[in-house]
Scaffold this motif. Sequence first.
Motif, PDB file in Angstrom:
ATOM      1  N   ASN A   1       5.964   6.701  -4.560  1.00 12.61           N
ATOM      2  CA  ASN A   1       6.319   5.325  -4.957  1.00 12.61           C
ATOM      3  C   ASN A   1       6.803   4.485  -3.773  1.00 12.61           C
ATOM      4  O   ASN A   1       7.752   3.720  -3.877  1.00 12.61           O
ATOM      5  CB  ASN A   1       7.388   5.337  -6.059  1.00 12.61           C
ATOM      6  N   LYS A   2       6.150   4.675  -2.629  1.00  6.09           N
ATOM      7  CA  LYS A   2       6.553   3.942  -1.426  1.00  6.09           C
ATOM      8  C   LYS A   2       5.419   3.055  -0.886  1.00  6.09           C
ATOM      9  O   LYS A   2       5.422   2.691   0.284  1.00  6.09           O
ATOM     10  CB  LYS A   2       6.988   4.927  -0.335  1.00  6.09           C
ATOM     11  N   ALA A   3       4.440   2.754  -1.728  1.00  7.73           N
ATOM     12  CA  ALA A   3       3.302   1.969  -1.226  1.00  7.73           C
ATOM     13  C   ALA A   3       2.835   0.931  -2.230  1.00  7.73           C
ATOM     14  O   ALA A   3       2.896   1.138  -3.447  1.00  7.73           O
ATOM     15  CB  ALA A   3       2.145   2.897  -0.874  1.00  7.73           C
ATOM     16  N   LEU A   4       2.396  -0.213  -1.693  1.00  2.57           N
ATOM     17  CA  LEU A   4       1.717  -1.248  -2.477  1.00  2.57           C
ATOM     18  C   LEU A   4       0.329  -1.429  -1.884  1.00  2.57           C
ATOM     19  O   LEU A   4       0.157  -1.360  -0.666  1.00  2.57           O
ATOM     20  CB  LEU A   4       2.481  -2.576  -2.415  1.00  2.57           C
ATOM     21  N   PHE A   5      -0.658  -1.690  -2.749  1.00  5.77           N
ATOM     22  CA  PHE A   5      -2.043  -1.844  -2.282  1.00  5.77           C
ATOM     23  C   PHE A   5      -2.606  -3.192  -2.705  1.00  5.77           C
ATOM     24  O   PHE A   5      -2.491  -3.580  -3.883  1.00  5.77           O
ATOM     25  CB  PHE A   5      -2.921  -0.719  -2.858  1.00  5.77           C
TER      26      PHE A   5
ATOM     27  N   VAL B   1       2.914  -1.388   2.779  1.00  6.85           N
ATOM     28  CA  VAL B   1       1.974  -2.302   2.124  1.00  6.85           C
ATOM     29  C   VAL B   1       0.632  -2.202   2.832  1.00  6.85           C
ATOM     30  O   VAL B   1       0.548  -2.392   4.051  1.00  6.85           O
ATOM     31  CB  VAL B   1       2.492  -3.763   2.167  1.00  6.85           C
ATOM     32  N   PHE B   2      -0.434  -1.877   2.096  1.00  9.24           N
ATOM     33  CA  PHE B   2      -1.780  -1.759   2.660  1.00  9.24           C
ATOM     34  C   PHE B   2      -2.635  -2.929   2.172  1.00  9.24           C
ATOM     35  O   PHE B   2      -2.759  -3.138   0.964  1.00  9.24           O
ATOM     36  CB  PHE B   2      -2.411  -0.427   2.252  1.00  9.24           C
TER      37      PHE B   2
ATOM     38  N   GLU C   1      -6.984   8.672   5.832  1.00  3.95           N
ATOM     39  CA  GLU C   1      -6.389   7.495   5.187  1.00  3.95           C
ATOM     40  C   GLU C   1      -6.158   7.754   3.700  1.00  3.95           C
ATOM     41  O   GLU C   1      -5.088   7.416   3.164  1.00  3.95           O
ATOM     42  CB  GLU C   1      -7.314   6.286   5.365  1.00  3.95           C
TER      43      GLU C   1
ATOM     44  N   PHE D   1      -2.582   7.591   1.954  1.00  2.00           N
ATOM     45  CA  PHE D   1      -2.348   6.657   0.845  1.00  2.00           C
ATOM     46  C   PHE D   1      -1.795   7.400  -0.376  1.00  2.00           C
ATOM     47  O   PHE D   1      -0.873   6.933  -1.043  1.00  2.00           O
ATOM     48  CB  PHE D   1      -3.663   5.969   0.454  1.00  2.00           C
TER      49      PHE D   1
ATOM     50  N   PHE E   1      -6.082   3.730  -6.233  1.00  2.00           N
ATOM     51  CA  PHE E   1      -4.874   3.038  -5.759  1.00  2.00           C
ATOM     52  C   PHE E   1      -4.843   1.636  -6.373  1.00  2.00           C
ATOM     53  O   PHE E   1      -5.303   0.665  -5.759  1.00  2.00           O
ATOM     54  CB  PHE E   1      -4.876   2.937  -4.230  1.00  2.00           C
TER      55      PHE E   1
ATOM     56  N   LEU F   1       1.953   8.444  -0.027  1.00  2.00           N
ATOM     57  CA  LEU F   1       2.890   7.329  -0.207  1.00  2.00           C
ATOM     58  C   LEU F   1       2.856   6.780  -1.627  1.00  2.00           C
ATOM     59  O   LEU F   1       3.878   6.354  -2.156  1.00  2.00           O
ATOM     60  CB  LEU F   1       2.573   6.221   0.797  1.00  2.00           C
ATOM     61  N   ARG F   2       1.670   6.803  -2.241  1.00  2.00           N
ATOM     62  CA  ARG F   2       1.564   6.360  -3.645  1.00  2.00           C
ATOM     63  C   ARG F   2       2.386   7.269  -4.557  1.00  2.00           C
ATOM     64  O   ARG F   2       3.154   6.792  -5.400  1.00  2.00           O
ATOM     65  CB  ARG F   2       0.087   6.380  -4.070  1.00  2.00           C
TER      66      ARG F   2
END
Length: 307
Positions: free
Chosen positions: A23-27, A1-2, A12, A16, A54, A19-20
């Motif tokens: 499907n392993k990131a939320l922004f 989670v960023f 960065e 980002f 993002f 991971l996007r």
Amino acid sequence: VFVGFNVLNKEETKFFQLLRDANKALFYWDYDTFYTEAKNHEAGEFIRRNLKEFPSALSGVKFDKMDKPKKVRFIASSTENAQARYLPEWIRTNVTEKESDSAVVLCNEALLLPVLHSIPDSVKHVNITMGFPLAQTPVHSFITALLELQTVGFRPETGRYSYAAVQSVLKHPYTRQLSSKANDLETDLTKKNRFYPLPSELKLDEFLGLLFTPQFGNIDLCNYLTSVLKEVAKIYHAEKNSEDVFNQLYRESLFKSFTVITRFGSLIDSGDLTVQTETFRRLLNKVLTASNIPFHGEPLSGLQIMG
């Protein structure tokens, strides 16, 4: 989670994207539609780019606080310190029982100390969300005076200290608190025009004996400073009001200084830092000057003070 990023560097951005795409990131972005929806508004330049690349996990929420009417009151002040002295009046008329609804935001963070002095006793809790510069504490000025005394203030060829360096140490509040003879010694040196006193002339009690023992070499200087700081710590052990914000601040500044000097001592002892004494003095002073002391508070209660 960023959360809360703004201007992204190349590393960065790549991180980002990886991971996007997996499907392993939320922004989550901190912005207002006032400047993101206006295409030419420079404040929204990077956020617009980030939102496109993002997408926000809160895309359904509108951040439109800035467009709503605000009540702004300007108060003239002749000096920056006068701003701090106005605080008690402002607090009496604006701060309710729910103190955390109010915040004091410092455009100049150097005003933190006068601001803390200006907060009335009616405010039960204070949460400080900024670091305090170590350079603005008495611990820093004492260390600086001691380093001056043992380096540029001492003449190895004659075995004598310079009057100016001795006076700086004798006049410091810590010396006055830990030695009952510091004031008399300072007066006597001035009266007799002792411009280059011998160490033996200055050792009138145990603490003055510790201060005015010549040190030779970097590791000796480190051990000397840590020994003096241990003595200074006794002042705060004797203080009864440990909840006082200034008491906590100065305790923390002592601990921070002790940690930095001990780290330098370890580097010198292991041979990883081999420099001339003057270089060591400047290096230590630079690190201490750049250090901040963190405050420990409860973010959900109390009057908020922030930079």
